[in-house]
Design a protein around this motif. Structure first.
Motif, PDB file in Angstrom:
ATOM      1  N   GLU A   1      46.056  44.125 -26.007  1.00  0.00           N
ATOM      2  CA  GLU A   1      45.591  42.759 -26.214  1.00  0.00           C
ATOM      3  C   GLU A   1      44.099  42.707 -26.518  1.00  0.00           C
ATOM      4  OE1 GLU A   1      48.260  39.478 -23.850  1.00  0.00           O
ATOM      5  OE2 GLU A   1      46.641  40.445 -22.728  1.00  0.00           O
ATOM      6  N   ARG A   2      43.724  41.667 -27.253  1.00  0.00           N
ATOM      7  CA  ARG A   2      42.328  41.313 -27.435  1.00  0.00           C
ATOM      8  C   ARG A   2      42.025  40.123 -26.529  1.00  0.00           C
ATOM      9  NH1 ARG A   2      40.928  44.218 -32.043  1.00  0.00           N
ATOM     10  NH2 ARG A   2      42.697  44.762 -33.368  1.00  0.00           N
ATOM     11  N   PRO A   3      40.736  39.895 -26.195  1.00  0.00           N
ATOM     12  CA  PRO A   3      40.413  38.856 -25.207  1.00  0.00           C
ATOM     13  C   PRO A   3      40.997  37.476 -25.504  1.00  0.00           C
ATOM     14  CG  PRO A   3      38.501  40.234 -25.600  1.00  0.00           C
ATOM     15  CD  PRO A   3      39.532  40.673 -26.588  1.00  0.00           C
ATOM     16  N   TRP A   4      40.922  37.019 -26.743  1.00  0.00           N
ATOM     17  CA  TRP A   4      41.445  35.683 -27.058  1.00  0.00           C
ATOM     18  C   TRP A   4      42.953  35.623 -26.864  1.00  0.00           C
ATOM     19  CZ3 TRP A   4      40.736  30.877 -26.986  1.00  0.00           C
ATOM     20  CH2 TRP A   4      41.417  29.963 -27.812  1.00  0.00           C
ATOM     21  N   GLN A   5      43.661  36.692 -27.204  1.00  0.00           N
ATOM     22  CA  GLN A   5      45.106  36.738 -26.968  1.00  0.00           C
ATOM     23  C   GLN A   5      45.420  36.662 -25.478  1.00  0.00           C
ATOM     24  OE1 GLN A   5      45.671  40.502 -29.029  1.00  0.00           O
ATOM     25  NE2 GLN A   5      46.784  39.483 -30.676  1.00  0.00           N
ATOM     26  N   THR A   6      44.626  37.366 -24.676  1.00  0.00           N
ATOM     27  CA  THR A   6      44.828  37.324 -23.219  1.00  0.00           C
ATOM     28  C   THR A   6      44.619  35.915 -22.696  1.00  0.00           C
ATOM     29  OG1 THR A   6      44.106  39.618 -22.952  1.00  0.00           O
ATOM     30  CG2 THR A   6      44.013  38.216 -21.008  1.00  0.00           C
ATOM     31  N   ALA A   7      43.542  35.280 -23.123  1.00  0.00           N
ATOM     32  CA  ALA A   7      43.243  33.933 -22.649  1.00  0.00           C
ATOM     33  C   ALA A   7      44.375  32.968 -23.000  1.00  0.00           C
ATOM     34  CB  ALA A   7      41.928  33.451 -23.247  1.00  0.00           C
ATOM     35  N   GLN A   8      44.884  33.042 -24.219  1.00  0.00           N
ATOM     36  CA  GLN A   8      45.979  32.160 -24.626  1.00  0.00           C
ATOM     37  C   GLN A   8      47.237  32.420 -23.806  1.00  0.00           C
ATOM     38  OE1 GLN A   8      45.713  33.247 -28.890  1.00  0.00           O
ATOM     39  NE2 GLN A   8      45.576  31.031 -29.301  1.00  0.00           N
ATOM     40  N   ARG A   9      47.574  33.707 -23.644  1.00  0.00           N
ATOM     41  CA  ARG A   9      48.798  34.049 -22.898  1.00  0.00           C
ATOM     42  C   ARG A   9      48.698  33.617 -21.446  1.00  0.00           C
ATOM     43  NH1 ARG A   9      49.474  37.885 -19.512  1.00  0.00           N
ATOM     44  NH2 ARG A   9      47.702  39.123 -20.243  1.00  0.00           N
ATOM     45  N   GLU A  10      47.593  33.974 -20.782  1.00  0.00           N
ATOM     46  CA  GLU A  10      47.438  33.643 -19.367  1.00  0.00           C
ATOM     47  C   GLU A  10      47.438  32.123 -19.155  1.00  0.00           C
ATOM     48  OE1 GLU A  10      47.204  35.313 -16.567  1.00  0.00           O
ATOM     49  OE2 GLU A  10      47.169  37.395 -17.246  1.00  0.00           O
ATOM     50  N   CYS A  11      46.775  31.395 -20.037  1.00  0.00           N
ATOM     51  CA  CYS A  11      46.742  29.935 -19.909  1.00  0.00           C
ATOM     52  C   CYS A  11      48.150  29.352 -20.035  1.00  0.00           C
ATOM     53  CB  CYS A  11      45.821  29.344 -20.966  1.00  0.00           C
ATOM     54  SG  CYS A  11      45.665  27.555 -20.881  1.00  0.00           S
ATOM     55  N   ARG A  12      48.899  29.837 -20.989  1.00  0.00           N
ATOM     56  CA  ARG A  12      50.267  29.353 -21.181  1.00  0.00           C
ATOM     57  C   ARG A  12      51.135  29.668 -19.972  1.00  0.00           C
ATOM     58  NH1 ARG A  12      50.692  31.517 -25.578  1.00  0.00           N
ATOM     59  NH2 ARG A  12      51.748  33.444 -24.982  1.00  0.00           N
ATOM     60  N   GLU A  13      50.997  30.893 -19.412  1.00  0.00           N
ATOM     61  CA  GLU A  13      51.805  31.285 -18.259  1.00  0.00           C
ATOM     62  C   GLU A  13      51.428  30.506 -17.000  1.00  0.00           C
ATOM     63  OE1 GLU A  13      52.412  35.969 -19.660  1.00  0.00           O
ATOM     64  OE2 GLU A  13      51.145  35.472 -17.952  1.00  0.00           O
ATOM     65  N   GLU A  14      50.131  30.201 -16.845  1.00  0.00           N
ATOM     66  CA  GLU A  14      49.669  29.588 -15.598  1.00  0.00           C
ATOM     67  C   GLU A  14      49.669  28.057 -15.612  1.00  0.00           C
ATOM     68  OE1 GLU A  14      46.680  33.290 -14.334  1.00  0.00           O
ATOM     69  OE2 GLU A  14      45.851  31.296 -14.746  1.00  0.00           O
ATOM     70  N   THR A  15      49.638  27.453 -16.804  1.00  0.00           N
ATOM     71  CA  THR A  15      49.564  25.989 -16.874  1.00  0.00           C
ATOM     72  C   THR A  15      50.626  25.369 -17.765  1.00  0.00           C
ATOM     73  OG1 THR A  15      48.066  25.919 -18.786  1.00  0.00           O
ATOM     74  CG2 THR A  15      47.068  26.156 -16.589  1.00  0.00           C
ATOM     75  N   GLY A  16      51.224  26.143 -18.651  1.00  0.00           N
ATOM     76  CA  GLY A  16      52.143  25.584 -19.632  1.00  0.00           C
ATOM     77  C   GLY A  16      51.443  25.012 -20.848  1.00  0.00           C
ATOM     78  N   LEU A  17      50.109  25.044 -20.871  1.00  0.00           N
ATOM     79  CA  LEU A  17      49.349  24.516 -21.996  1.00  0.00           C
ATOM     80  C   LEU A  17      49.160  25.586 -23.070  1.00  0.00           C
ATOM     81  CD1 LEU A  17      46.546  22.573 -20.087  1.00  0.00           C
ATOM     82  CD2 LEU A  17      48.638  21.626 -21.090  1.00  0.00           C
ATOM     83  N   THR A  18      49.271  25.182 -24.324  1.00  0.00           N
ATOM     84  CA  THR A  18      49.025  26.074 -25.445  1.00  0.00           C
ATOM     85  C   THR A  18      47.679  25.721 -26.064  1.00  0.00           C
ATOM     86  OG1 THR A  18      51.377  26.328 -25.913  1.00  0.00           O
ATOM     87  CG2 THR A  18      49.837  26.844 -27.702  1.00  0.00           C
ATOM     88  N   VAL A  19      46.808  26.702 -26.157  1.00  0.00           N
ATOM     89  CA  VAL A  19      45.472  26.489 -26.708  1.00  0.00           C
ATOM     90  C   VAL A  19      45.424  27.096 -28.101  1.00  0.00           C
ATOM     91  CG1 VAL A  19      43.006  26.841 -26.365  1.00  0.00           C
ATOM     92  CG2 VAL A  19      44.511  26.619 -24.392  1.00  0.00           C
ATOM     93  N   GLU A  20      45.097  26.274 -29.083  1.00  0.00           N
ATOM     94  CA  GLU A  20      44.999  26.747 -30.457  1.00  0.00           C
ATOM     95  C   GLU A  20      43.574  27.238 -30.739  1.00  0.00           C
ATOM     96  OE1 GLU A  20      47.617  27.042 -32.157  1.00  0.00           O
ATOM     97  OE2 GLU A  20      49.011  25.770 -31.006  1.00  0.00           O
ATOM     98  N   GLY A  21      43.448  28.062 -31.777  1.00  0.00           N
ATOM     99  CA  GLY A  21      42.132  28.556 -32.164  1.00  0.00           C
ATOM    100  C   GLY A  21      41.443  27.601 -33.106  1.00  0.00           C
ATOM    101  N   PRO A  22      40.334  28.013 -33.694  1.00  0.00           N
ATOM    102  CA  PRO A  22      39.722  29.332 -33.503  1.00  0.00           C
ATOM    103  C   PRO A  22      39.037  29.430 -32.150  1.00  0.00           C
ATOM    104  CG  PRO A  22      38.327  27.988 -34.888  1.00  0.00           C
ATOM    105  CD  PRO A  22      39.570  27.194 -34.659  1.00  0.00           C
ATOM    106  N   PRO A  23      38.878  30.663 -31.614  1.00  0.00           N
ATOM    107  CA  PRO A  23      38.256  30.812 -30.295  1.00  0.00           C
ATOM    108  C   PRO A  23      36.778  30.436 -30.320  1.00  0.00           C
ATOM    109  CG  PRO A  23      38.585  32.954 -31.323  1.00  0.00           C
ATOM    110  CD  PRO A  23      39.279  31.960 -32.194  1.00  0.00           C
TER     111      PRO A  23
END
Length: 345
Positions: free
Chosen positions: A235-257
């Motif tokens: 993983e790259r940092p932005w991918q990690t942030a998106q995945r963890e956020c989705r798993e922990e909150t259900g929210l999807t964050v779009e880019g660009p980072p």
């Protein structure tokens, strides 16, 4: 070539009980190997200048891509007490060496205190196996009379036709010290550098710029946290942030980072590695989006939205300092560098 099969020459030497640890030699072992060869194998020990030059050359030849191979035995104090050194050299291909590679066993030596333990046999056997694995099929050495039985046991046979010539016209000319640093093998170099884990987080506020945080179920020391976590392999940092956020909150964050802060922490009792983290801007959430957050009960049990100052009494000083730096970065548009999020603080 080696006196491992003979009784120790000096009576009264201290008895050694711990068996030395045998291992593959590294470039950093060159000085110890040269010292053993000089003291035990050579009829005339090397002077300091020749020993230093030989060590530098051997270090280069033991490095990745070099033609030297060696196995050593290390005493509990880290000193080398036995070695077996071989040098690979090319020949014209022939039935005895179809690969065109032969190897000369250049030195087998054991410190007197550690003889009669089978170290020479162990190291030489390992060296021969390694040389063969690297393509050598013909092996040569010069053996003293008293060491001949050991080499015969390992398969060596005497060659009565062997002859030797040394020309000494340039005997006083010193070899030049190699220029540049000795490059360590990748594995050895990697073992010397600090280890670090990567992490990435998303920073949210509500429409009034009040930070949004999650209460952790797994940490009383760091109770309030941003959505995010440790990077997975690949993983790259932005991918990690998106995945963890989705798993922990259900929210999807779009880019660009949009990077708000770089966070670094030194290791401590709670974690053995340093940590490097990225905090990305997730923007401002509406009240509806905040109400829609779905927590993973294994990680978090509450969502809270508070003005920045009201977070301070709820968090350890370093956690609040990090939150304050991230909030300042959001408001000023200048990314923060926060390098004191140390473990155990």
């Amino acid at each position: 070539m080696n006196r491992d099969v003979l009784p120790a020459p000096g009576a009264g030497l201290p008895t050694v009980t711990a068996r030395p640890r045998a291992r593959v030699a590294l470039p950093s072992d060159a000085e110890g190997i040269i010292a053993l060869r000089s003291e035990i194998v050579l009829s005339e020990p090397l002077d300091a200048e020749w020993a230093a030059l030989s060590s530098a050359h051997l270090a280069r030849r033991l490095a990745s891509g070099g033609d030297a191979r060696a196995h050593v035995a290390e005493a509990p104090d880290g000193s080398l007490v036995s070695c077996a050194l071989g040098l690979i050299h090319p020949l014209l291909p022939a039935p005895a060496c179809p690969s065109g590679l032969a190897a000369r066993v250049h030195a087998v030596a054991t410190h007197p205190r550690y003889r009669l333990r089978g170290l020479a046999r162990e190291l030489l056997s390992a060296l021969l196996d390694r040389l063969q694995a690297d393509g050598a099929t013909l092996f040569e050495l010069r053996a003293a009379e008293e060491t001949t039985p050991l080499y015969r046991e390992l398969g060596f046979a005497a060659d009565p036709a062997s002859m030797r010539l040394t020309r000494r016209e340039n005997a006083d000319r010193r070899i030049e010290k190699p220029a540049g640093p000795v490059l360590l093998p990748v594995e050895e170099y990697a073992s010397t550098v600090p280890k670090s884990t990567g992490s990435a987080f998303i920073f949210f506020t509500d429409q009034h710029d009040r930070p949004v945080q999650l209460r952790a179920t797994y940490s009383q020391v760091h109770p309030w946290q941003l959505p995010g976590g440790t990077m997975d392999h690949g993983e790259r940092p932005w991918q990690t942030a998106q995945r963890e956020c989705r798993e922990e909150t259900g929210l999807t964050v779009e880019g660009p980072p949009c990077l708000l802060a770089s966070v670094f922490g030194l290791p401590g009792d709670d974690w053995p590695f340093s940590t490097t983290g990225c905090v990305f801007d997730g923007g401002r959430l509406t009240d509806e989006q905040i109400r829609s957050i779905v927590l993973d009960p294994d990680e978090h049990d509450a969502v809270r939205v508070l003005p920045l100052k009201e977070w301070e009494p709820l968090m350890p000083p370093q956690d609040f300092a990090r939150l304050d730096a991230v909030m300042t970065a959001r408001l000023t548009g200048t990314a923060a560098y926060f390098d004191s999020w140390d473990w155990g603080e």
